[in-house]
Motif scaffolding. Sequence first.
Motif, mmCIF file in Angstrom:
data_model
loop_
_atom_site.group_PDB
_atom_site.id
_atom_site.type_symbol
_atom_site.label_atom_id
_atom_site.label_comp_id
_atom_site.label_asym_id
_atom_site.label_seq_id
_atom_site.Cartn_x
_atom_site.Cartn_y
_atom_site.Cartn_z
ATOM 1 N N LEU A 33 0.659 -1.070 0.295
ATOM 2 C CA LEU A 33 0.049 0.297 0.037
ATOM 3 C C LEU A 33 0.687 1.383 -0.180
ATOM 4 C CD1 LEU A 33 -2.802 -0.917 2.652
ATOM 5 C CD2 LEU A 33 -3.717 -1.010 0.553
ATOM 6 N N LYS A 34 0.660 1.913 -0.494
ATOM 7 C CA LYS A 34 1.419 3.452 -0.822
ATOM 8 C C LYS A 34 0.658 4.347 -1.133
ATOM 9 C CE LYS A 34 5.345 1.443 -3.879
ATOM 10 N NZ LYS A 34 5.487 1.312 -5.009
ATOM 11 N N TRP A 35 0.976 5.713 -0.319
ATOM 12 C CA TRP A 35 0.138 7.020 -0.356
ATOM 13 C C TRP A 35 0.589 7.982 -1.798
ATOM 14 C CZ3 TRP A 35 -3.596 8.091 3.186
ATOM 15 C CH2 TRP A 35 -3.277 7.831 4.124
ATOM 16 N N TYR A 36 -0.928 7.843 -2.540
ATOM 17 C CA TYR A 36 -1.076 8.606 -3.469
ATOM 18 C C TYR A 36 -1.293 10.066 -3.007
ATOM 19 C CZ TYR A 36 0.690 4.297 -5.585
ATOM 20 O OH TYR A 36 0.916 3.420 -6.124
ATOM 21 N N VAL A 37 -1.518 10.806 -4.197
ATOM 22 C CA VAL A 37 -1.922 12.272 -4.273
ATOM 23 C C VAL A 37 -3.090 12.191 -5.211
ATOM 24 C CG1 VAL A 37 -2.003 14.392 -4.298
ATOM 25 C CG2 VAL A 37 -0.246 13.276 -2.892
ATOM 26 N N ALA A 38 -4.289 11.633 -5.100
ATOM 27 C CA ALA A 38 -5.563 12.949 -5.830
ATOM 28 C C ALA A 38 -5.625 13.966 -6.173
ATOM 29 C CB ALA A 38 -7.410 11.400 -5.813
ATOM 30 N N VAL A 39 -5.963 14.155 -7.765
ATOM 31 C CA VAL A 39 -6.475 15.539 -7.541
ATOM 32 C C VAL A 39 -7.663 15.401 -7.831
ATOM 33 C CG1 VAL A 39 -6.209 17.520 -8.838
ATOM 34 C CG2 VAL A 39 -4.148 16.253 -8.000
ATOM 35 N N VAL A 40 -8.183 16.513 -6.773
ATOM 36 C CA VAL A 40 -9.787 16.799 -7.366
ATOM 37 C C VAL A 40 -10.432 18.111 -7.414
ATOM 38 C CG1 VAL A 40 -10.361 14.521 -5.914
ATOM 39 C CG2 VAL A 40 -10.149 16.898 -4.007
ATOM 40 N N SER A 41 -11.912 18.599 -7.242
ATOM 41 C CA SER A 41 -12.372 19.814 -7.268
ATOM 42 C C SER A 41 -12.186 20.788 -5.893
ATOM 43 C CB SER A 41 -13.717 19.903 -7.939
ATOM 44 O OG SER A 41 -13.765 19.844 -8.846
ATOM 45 N N ASN A 42 -11.816 21.511 -6.291
ATOM 46 C CA ASN A 42 -11.292 22.743 -5.442
ATOM 47 C C ASN A 42 -12.578 22.628 -3.991
ATOM 48 O OD1 ASN A 42 -8.828 23.832 -5.109
ATOM 49 N ND2 ASN A 42 -9.286 25.128 -6.465
ATOM 50 N N ASN A 43 -12.580 22.864 -2.974
ATOM 51 C CA ASN A 43 -13.574 22.934 -1.944
ATOM 52 C C ASN A 43 -14.723 21.452 -1.798
ATOM 53 O OD1 ASN A 43 -13.053 25.806 -1.287
ATOM 54 N ND2 ASN A 43 -14.466 26.121 -3.095
ATOM 55 N N THR A 44 -13.731 20.116 -2.667
ATOM 56 C CA THR A 44 -14.357 19.148 -2.205
ATOM 57 C C THR A 44 -13.833 18.274 -2.109
ATOM 58 O OG1 THR A 44 -13.959 18.214 -4.630
ATOM 59 C CG2 THR A 44 -15.499 20.127 -4.589
ATOM 60 N N GLU A 45 -12.820 18.126 -1.057
ATOM 61 C CA GLU A 45 -11.363 17.774 -0.454
ATOM 62 C C GLU A 45 -12.147 16.408 0.549
ATOM 63 O OE1 GLU A 45 -9.235 21.270 -1.943
ATOM 64 O OE2 GLU A 45 -11.606 21.200 -0.503
ATOM 65 N N LYS A 46 -12.872 17.755 1.150
ATOM 66 C CA LYS A 46 -13.361 16.453 2.441
ATOM 67 C C LYS A 46 -14.428 15.489 1.984
ATOM 68 C CE LYS A 46 -12.203 19.765 6.084
ATOM 69 N NZ LYS A 46 -12.872 20.709 7.004
ATOM 70 N N VAL A 47 -15.656 15.945 0.811
ATOM 71 C CA VAL A 47 -16.751 15.150 0.791
ATOM 72 C C VAL A 47 -15.810 13.926 -0.562
ATOM 73 C CG1 VAL A 47 -18.599 15.115 -0.789
ATOM 74 C CG2 VAL A 47 -18.261 17.013 0.229
ATOM 75 N N CYS A 48 -14.861 13.979 -1.531
ATOM 76 C CA CYS A 48 -14.607 13.012 -1.797
ATOM 77 C C CYS A 48 -12.965 11.942 -1.154
ATOM 78 C CB CYS A 48 -13.907 13.998 -3.062
ATOM 79 S SG CYS A 48 -13.778 14.677 -4.431
ATOM 80 N N ASP A 108 -5.099 -0.792 -7.908
ATOM 81 C CA ASP A 108 -6.182 -0.089 -7.093
ATOM 82 C C ASP A 108 -6.282 1.191 -8.136
ATOM 83 O OD1 ASP A 108 -7.619 -2.193 -6.195
ATOM 84 O OD2 ASP A 108 -6.808 -1.333 -4.379
ATOM 85 N N ARG A 109 -5.226 2.613 -7.830
ATOM 86 C CA ARG A 109 -4.752 3.760 -8.165
ATOM 87 C C ARG A 109 -5.136 3.580 -9.531
ATOM 88 N NH1 ARG A 109 -1.989 6.665 -11.300
ATOM 89 N NH2 ARG A 109 -0.728 4.754 -11.730
ATOM 90 N N ARG A 110 -4.416 2.917 -10.361
ATOM 91 C CA ARG A 110 -4.737 2.626 -11.699
ATOM 92 C C ARG A 110 -6.490 2.160 -12.443
ATOM 93 N NH1 ARG A 110 0.248 -0.320 -14.791
ATOM 94 N NH2 ARG A 110 -0.838 0.268 -16.628
ATOM 95 N N HIS A 111 -6.710 1.644 -11.910
ATOM 96 C CA HIS A 111 -8.206 0.863 -12.263
ATOM 97 C C HIS A 111 -9.277 1.303 -11.658
ATOM 98 C CE1 HIS A 111 -5.559 -1.423 -15.016
ATOM 99 N NE2 HIS A 111 -4.286 -1.920 -13.641
ATOM 100 N N HIS A 112 -9.218 1.401 -10.283
ATOM 101 C CA HIS A 112 -10.352 1.920 -9.938
ATOM 102 C C HIS A 112 -10.684 3.512 -9.765
ATOM 103 C CE1 HIS A 112 -13.387 0.849 -6.128
ATOM 104 N NE2 HIS A 112 -13.615 1.318 -7.138
ATOM 105 N N ILE A 113 -9.320 4.104 -9.011
ATOM 106 C CA ILE A 113 -9.888 5.083 -8.153
ATOM 107 C C ILE A 113 -9.676 6.245 -9.102
ATOM 108 C CG2 ILE A 113 -9.260 6.807 -6.205
ATOM 109 C CD1 ILE A 113 -7.708 4.447 -4.449
ATOM 110 N N VAL A 114 -8.895 5.695 -9.950
ATOM 111 C CA VAL A 114 -8.383 6.932 -11.090
ATOM 112 C C VAL A 114 -9.826 7.291 -12.123
ATOM 113 C CG1 VAL A 114 -7.518 5.421 -12.980
ATOM 114 C CG2 VAL A 114 -7.199 7.654 -12.506
ATOM 115 N N ASN A 115 -10.391 5.872 -11.784
ATOM 116 C CA ASN A 115 -11.943 6.746 -12.773
ATOM 117 C C ASN A 115 -13.400 6.738 -12.001
ATOM 118 O OD1 ASN A 115 -10.457 5.432 -15.232
ATOM 119 N ND2 ASN A 115 -10.926 3.716 -14.427
ATOM 120 N N LEU A 116 -12.492 7.069 -10.466
ATOM 121 C CA LEU A 116 -14.125 7.769 -10.106
ATOM 122 C C LEU A 116 -14.500 9.056 -10.714
ATOM 123 C CD1 LEU A 116 -13.215 6.932 -6.550
ATOM 124 C CD2 LEU A 116 -14.814 5.827 -7.460
#
Length: 209
Positions: free
Chosen positions: A28-43, A90-98
């Motif tokens: 397991l490794k820590w990656y940084v998902a980029v999301v929209s501003n002001n949605t960090e906690k919800v995401c 998981d990062r490549r095949h699941h989370i990135v497709n959210l």
Amino acid sequence: MDGNTITNDNIATANNDAGDAVGVSKPLKWYVAVVSNNTEKVCAERITALGYDTYVPTQKELRRWKNGRRKIIDRIVIHAAVFVRCTEADRRHHIVNLPFVKRFMVDRAAATNKFGFHPVAVVPDREIEKLRFILYNSDAAVTIEPLPLRLGDKVRVVRGKLIGLEGNIIRCEGHDTSDSSNLDIVVQLDILGCARMNISPMDLEKIGG
């Protein structure tokens, strides 16, 4: 209870047996998902609900309103970012497709591959723990700032319609290059001369040392 009843203990035993059969679990490794501003906690909550560890860097801050109201809030320290602890698969095949995940942060300090792309950034556990320590214990407000660009730096545009454009910064007018606001810069283009544009430092990456 008959022999066909499935219990939590049965499931746990089956999962352990399966893990032993497959072999060593994937790291397991820590990656940084980029999301929209002001949605960090919800995401982060939505990703956590899928079974992953997440972390949104925040710091306690006393917010004062004009009407005199005061409240302690959790201020987002790194905007548009959610740290996610998962496997590479998981990062490549699941989370990135959210639908709410735009992309994953890349390591701009690392060498590019044969296609000219930087690898996805992996944040060491010790860096996460150091960040948590700083944010929890610092009495002063903490900000995370990108490394500043300087005159003469060779840069590449990494977002927007000019993505892929390379040149050298030869002028920065009216702003400090460490500022996060847009800069009026002149980028020297090979052969064609110079092009002047208003662009955010966040849309540029430094090439080379």
